[in-house]
Enzyme design. Structure first.
Site, PDB file in Angstrom:
ATOM      1  N   CYS A  15       0.814  -1.214   0.000  1.00  0.00           N
ATOM      2  CA  CYS A  15       0.000   0.000   0.000  1.00  0.00           C
ATOM      3  C   CYS A  15       0.852   1.272   0.000  1.00  0.00           C
ATOM      4  O   CYS A  15       0.477   2.291  -0.587  1.00  0.00           O
ATOM      5  CB  CYS A  15      -0.912   0.023   1.232  1.00  0.00           C
ATOM      6  SG  CYS A  15      -1.864  -1.482   1.490  1.00  0.00           S
ATOM      7  N   ASP A  72      -3.067  -3.652   7.612  1.00  0.00           N
ATOM      8  CA  ASP A  72      -4.243  -4.422   8.013  1.00  0.00           C
ATOM      9  C   ASP A  72      -4.280  -5.780   7.323  1.00  0.00           C
ATOM     10  O   ASP A  72      -4.530  -6.812   7.950  1.00  0.00           O
ATOM     11  CB  ASP A  72      -5.522  -3.656   7.661  1.00  0.00           C
ATOM     12  CG  ASP A  72      -5.729  -2.454   8.553  1.00  0.00           C
ATOM     13  OD1 ASP A  72      -4.742  -1.762   8.845  1.00  0.00           O
ATOM     14  OD2 ASP A  72      -6.873  -2.204   8.955  1.00  0.00           O
ATOM     15  N   CYS A 106      -1.944   2.751   3.261  1.00  0.00           N
ATOM     16  CA  CYS A 106      -2.666   1.712   3.976  1.00  0.00           C
ATOM     17  C   CYS A 106      -3.750   2.314   4.862  1.00  0.00           C
ATOM     18  O   CYS A 106      -3.706   3.493   5.227  1.00  0.00           O
ATOM     19  CB  CYS A 106      -1.689   0.878   4.793  1.00  0.00           C
ATOM     20  SG  CYS A 106      -2.373  -0.682   5.385  1.00  0.00           S
ATOM     21  N   ASP A 107      -4.703   1.473   5.257  1.00  0.00           N
ATOM     22  CA  ASP A 107      -5.971   1.915   5.843  1.00  0.00           C
ATOM     23  C   ASP A 107      -5.854   3.015   6.903  1.00  0.00           C
ATOM     24  O   ASP A 107      -6.525   4.034   6.836  1.00  0.00           O
ATOM     25  CB  ASP A 107      -6.699   0.730   6.481  1.00  0.00           C
ATOM     26  CG  ASP A 107      -7.169  -0.285   5.455  1.00  0.00           C
ATOM     27  OD1 ASP A 107      -6.831  -0.141   4.271  1.00  0.00           O
ATOM     28  OD2 ASP A 107      -7.858  -1.231   5.840  1.00  0.00           O
ATOM     29  N   LYS A 108      -5.039   2.797   7.942  1.00  0.00           N
ATOM     30  CA  LYS A 108      -5.030   3.735   9.066  1.00  0.00           C
ATOM     31  C   LYS A 108      -4.199   4.966   8.793  1.00  0.00           C
ATOM     32  O   LYS A 108      -4.316   5.962   9.501  1.00  0.00           O
ATOM     33  CB  LYS A 108      -4.537   3.039  10.346  1.00  0.00           C
ATOM     34  CG  LYS A 108      -5.354   1.813  10.725  1.00  0.00           C
ATOM     35  CD  LYS A 108      -6.847   2.113  10.749  1.00  0.00           C
ATOM     36  CE  LYS A 108      -7.674   0.857  10.928  1.00  0.00           C
ATOM     37  NZ  LYS A 108      -7.611  -0.090   9.787  1.00  0.00           N
ATOM     38  N   SER A 116     -13.156  -5.695   8.273  1.00  0.00           N
ATOM     39  CA  SER A 116     -12.424  -5.152   7.141  1.00  0.00           C
ATOM     40  C   SER A 116     -13.405  -4.551   6.145  1.00  0.00           C
ATOM     41  O   SER A 116     -14.556  -4.985   6.045  1.00  0.00           O
ATOM     42  CB  SER A 116     -11.630  -6.265   6.464  1.00  0.00           C
ATOM     43  OG  SER A 116     -11.190  -5.868   5.185  1.00  0.00           O
TER      44      SER A 116
END
Length: 534
Positions: free
Chosen positions: A29, A61, A102-104, A449
Site C-alpha cells: 500500500c 491491516d 494503507c488503511d489507518k 475489514s
C-alpha cells in the site's frame, strides 16, 4: 543546523512545508511513497516553498489480519496522527502535505491535519491494480474467501496458492471499495484531498504528475492561509458520509469520520450516519458486495462522478475544497465514460438505501454498525455461538462447526478489550468461502475489514471488556437482528448474569497497548483517545 541539511539562506526565506510521508517496505500500500514524496517536493520547490520530509509508522491491516499484529492496526491511527503533529509543531512548518496509503494512514493523516489546522492536504498513494486469476479480476478479498473454500474442500491447496501468488500484483492499497479506497474518497469529499488525484492508481504513469501538482497546491494553500478549519465543516462531513453510503463503503468509515470530526470540533453522532444512509441510494457497484474495482471507478469518472450523482439526487451540499473549487463545481465538471456500469443512474440504484445502518437494542444500547451491502436480508433470529476471541472463532469455522442459522458472537475484541478492535476478515472470509455468508450473522465488539460482506454487525457498544451486554450472552441465547426496526436484541435476562462478573485482566500492562487501552473511548465515539487532564 538547517544549513547542515543542505538548505541555503534562500531556502530558509521560503515557507517551510512538511512532507509527512508514510512510506514503508512492510506493505504494498505504501511501498511507492518514497518516490511519490520526491515528486511532491518537486512541486513544492517549483511553487516557491522549501519541503522538509519526515516519515511515520504503518501497520498493514491485510498482512496482520487474523493475527496478534492486528491489535496494532487501529492504535497506529492515533500514533500516526500524534507523530505528524509532533514533527510539524517541532519543526514549526508553515504548511503540511501528508502522503497516505494503507488503511489507518489515511484517517491518521487527516486527523493530524485537522488537529494542526495549518494549510495542508492529504494525497493518497492510490489503489493497487487487480490481479488476474482464472480469467477474472481478483483482490485480497478473494484470497481470504478462498481460505474458507479450501477448508470446505471446494478448492485445492494448490489453487489457493496460485490465487495467493497473483492477487496483489504490485504497489498500491487493496483494490475494492475497502477501507483504504473508502477513506481516500472521504478525503476528496471532505475537501482535504484535491479531487481526482487520489483516484489515480498507484502504478499509473499519471501519479507522479499528480504528486507534483499536489505540491504546488499546498503552496497556494500556504499563500492564501486556507486552513482545514475552513474546509472541515458540518456540510463537508455530511458529504463524506453520503459518499460512503452511496458506494457501500467500509464500515470503518464510521469510526474514522467520527475521529476526524472530533479533531475538527464538528459534532457527529451515530444517528447522523444512520439518517444519511437511510436517505441515500447505493449507486456504485463496487467490491466487496458488487462487481467492480477501484481502478474501474477511476476509468468510469472517479469520485467526481459519484459527487455528480449525489448532486443530481439533491444530496450534495456545497463546501470548500483544497483545489480552490467548491465541491458542487467539482461535481459539475465530472466526465462520465460512455457505457460505464460502475456508477448507476439514479433511476437504477444497486439498492434504494445506503450500505450501512446503525442498530441499538438490548445487545447494543450505545449502538452498533451493520453492513447491508452484498445481501438482501433485513432480519434474522438464531441461536448464539459465543467466542471470547477471534482465534477461537476462526478455529471453529475451520472445523466447520458453524451451521446455517447461527449467530456467531466474537467478544472481548473491542477498543479496550482487544486492545485495538481487531478486524474479523479471516472469520468472515472463511464463512463466505464455506457458503455460509447468506445464512449466518456475525456480531462483534471488534471491527470488520472493508473487504467484509454479508450480514455482519460490528462496533457493538458498550464492549464486553467494560461490562457491556455482549459480555453476558451464552451459547443458545436467541439473538434477533432487525434492520428495519434498527434493533439488535437478545432473548435472555442478562441482568441476572452480571452478579460476580469481573472483567478479564488487561492483556497488556505496559507500553503503547496499555496506554491505548487506558485512554481509548467507546467505538460509539469513534474510538478516539482522550487526554486525562486534572
Amino acid at each position: 543546523m538547517l544549513k547542515a541539511t543542505g538548505l541555503s539562506d534562500a531556502d530558509l526565506d521560503r515557507p517551510l512545508v512538511a512532507v509527512a510521508n508514510t512510506w514503508t517496505d512492510a506493505t504494498p500500500c505504501n511501498l511507492h511513497l518514497r518516490e511519490l514524496g520526491a515528486k511532491v517536493k518537486e512541486g513544492i520547490r517549483a511553487a516557491g516553498g522549501t519541503p522538509i520530509e519526515f516519515n511515520t509508522i504503518v501497520v498493514s491491516d491485510g498482512i496482520s489480519m487474523g493475527t496478534e499484529g492486528m491489535r496494532a492496526s487501529l492504535i497506529s491511527r492515533e500514533v500516526i496522527a500524534d507523530s505528524i503533529e509532533l514533527a510539524v509543531r517541532g519543526a514549526m512548518c508553515d504548511g503540511v502535505i501528508a502522503l497516505s496509503g494503507c488503511d489507518k494512514t489515511i484517517p491518521g493523516t487527516m486527523m493530524a491535519l485537522a488537529r494542526l489546522d495549518r494549510p495542508g492536504l492529504m494525497l493518497y498513494g492510490g489503489s493497487i491494480m487487480p490481479g488476474r486469476f482464472q480469467g477474472k479480476d481478483v483482490s485480497i478479498q478473494d484470497v481470504f474467501e478462498a481460505v474458507g473454500a479450501c477448508a470446505a474442500g471446494r478448492i485445492s491447496e494448490s489453487e489457493l496458492r496460485a490465487l495467493e501468488d497473483v492477487a496483489c500484483p504490485g504497489a498500491g492499497a487493496c483494490g475494492g471499495q475497502f477501507t483504504a479506497n473508502t477513506m481516500s474518497m472521504t478525503g476528496e469529499m471532505l475537501g482535504l484531498s484535491p479531487m481526482g488525484l487520489n483516484d489515480i492508481p498507484a502504478v499509473d504513469a499519471r501519479k507522479e504528475a499528480a504528486a507534483v501538482r499536489a505540491g504546488k497546491i499546498v503552496m497556494r494553500l500556504v499563500t492564501e492561509d486556507l486552513r482545514p478549519s475552513k474546509i472541515l465543516t458540518r456540510a463537508a462531513f455530511e458529504n463524506a458520509i453520503t459518499a460512503v453510503a452511496a458506494t457501500a463503503g467500509s464500515t470503518n468509515a464510521v469510526l474514522h469520520l467520527m475521529a476526524i470530526a472530533h479533531e475538527a470540533g464538528v459534532a457527529l453522532t451515530l444517528e447522523d450516519f444512520d439518517a444519511i444512509s437511510a436517505r441515500t441510494p447505493t449507486l456504485a457497484d463496487l467490491k466487496p458486495g458488487g462487481r467492480f474495482m477501484a481502478s474501474d471507478l477511476e476509468r468510469a469518472g472517479g469520485v467526481r462522478l459519484v459527487a455528480r450523482r449525489l448532486l443530481e439526487a439533491g444530496l450534495l451540499k456545497d463546501s470548500m475544497t483544497v483545489s480552490g473549487a467548491g465541491i458542487v463545481e467539482e461535481a459539475e465538471s465530472a466526465m462520465e465514460t460512455a457505457g460505464q456500469e460502475v456508477v448507476r443512474a439514479l433511476d437504477n440504484p444497486v439498492s434504494p438505501r445506503g450500505g450501512f445502518a446503525i442498530v441499538r437494542g438490548t445487545l447494543s444500547p450505545e449502538g452498533a454498525v451493520v453492513k447491508l451491502a452484498g445481501h438482501a436480508r433485513r432480519k434474522h433470529t438464531g441461536p448464539a455461538r459465543v467466542f471470547d476471541s477471534e482465534e477461537d472463532c476462526f478455529a471453529a469455522v475451520q472445523r466447520r462447526e458453524i451451521k446455517a442459522g447461527d449467530v456467531v458472537i466474537i467478544r472481548y475484541e473491542g477498543p479496550k478489550g482487544g486492545p485495538g478492535m481487531r478486524e474479523m476478515l479471516g472469520v468472515t472470509g472463511a464463512l463466505v468461502g464455506q457458503k455460509l455468508g447468506d445464512s449466518v450473522v456475525l456480531i462483534t465488539d471488534g471491527r470488520f475489514s472493508g473487504a467484509t460482506h454479508g450480514f455482519m454487525v460490528g462496533h457493538v457498544a458498550p464492549e464486553a471488556q467494560v461490562g457491556g451486554p455482549i459480555a453476558f450472552v451464552k451459547d443458545g441465547d436467541l439473538i434477533t437482528l432487525d434492520v428495519d426496526a434498527r434493533r439488535l436484541d437478545v432473548a435472555a435476562d442478562l441482568e441476572s448474569r452480571k452478579a460476580g462478573w469481573k472483567a478479564p485482566a488487561w492483556r497488556f500492562k505496559t507500553g503503547v497497548m496499555a496506554k491505548y487501552a487506558g485512554s481509548v473511548s467507546s467505538a460509539a465515539l469513534g474510538a478516539v483517545t482522550l487526554p486525562v487532564l486534572p
